[in-house]
Write a protein that holds these residues in place. Structure first.
Motif: not given
Length: 191
Positions: A34-51, A56-61
């Motif tokens: 039902v919620f695969p995106y959320q259950a797997n950590g709401s991971l964001i991937k680029d165009n090459q499918d690299k995480i 959900l987690i802040g990053q430093t810029f």
């Protein structure tokens, strides 16, 4: 008495099967279907499918070309043992702790050097240290710096912030905010 012991053992086994086996696997099944995106950590991937991160987690810029996120006590991506992540973390330092005061003062000075007005969410970590959002005001205060470093029109950045503003949950909980990772990814796609 033996009958009571057998009933106790049987009850324990049934409860263990229900709570240690059936319930967890049911939750995994529901999460994955039902919620695969959320259950797997709401991971964001680029165009090459690299995480490249999690929503959900802040990053430093730190580059002038990107919106700054909330500060983090834990900087996994700094130092000689750096990891290829920029994820955040928290501390439990009291407001009167000299280390916390020193870190906050340094952050304010760094923001002043970058000609960014200090706001609470750009100076203080969140309660968990993991919050990926900044306020809309904090994002807007960074527009001149980013516009200058990327040669973009300020209106483009204002539209980008408005487009990526996440509103109150159910219309009443929390404050509007901007997910910095998603905003910076959209910023990279504008050029």
């Amino acid at each position: 008495m033996i009958k009571d012991v057998i009933i106790g053992i049987r009850s324990t086994l049934i409860l263990w099967i229900l709570t240690a086996l059936i319930y967890p696997f049911l939750m995994i099944f529901l999460g994955q279907t039902v919620f695969p995106y959320q259950a797997n950590g709401s991971l964001i991937k680029d165009n090459q499918d690299k995480i490249i991160g999690s929503a959900l987690i802040g990053q430093t810029f730190t580059s002038d070309r990107y919106f700054n996120s909330r500060p983090s006590v834990i900087n996994y991506s700094e130092g000689e043992n750096a990891q290829p992540t920029g994820i955040s973390g928290a501390s439990n330092l009291a407001p009167s702790n000299p280390d916390l005061i020193k870190r906050v003062e340094k952050t304010i000075v760094d923001l002043q050097k970058a000609q960014i007005q200090s706001t609470a969410d750009l100076v203080y970590t969140s309660g968990s240290g993991l919050d990926p959002h900044i306020s809309v005001e904090s994002a807007r205060l960074q527009i001149p710096r980013i516009a200058a470093s990327r040669n973009l029109d300020s209106n483009q950045l204002e539209i980008l912030i408005t487009k990526h503003t996440e509103h109150r949950f159910l219309g009443i909980f929390g404050e509007p905010g901007v997910n910095v990772l998603k905003l910076n990814l959209a910023l990279d796609q504008t050029q």
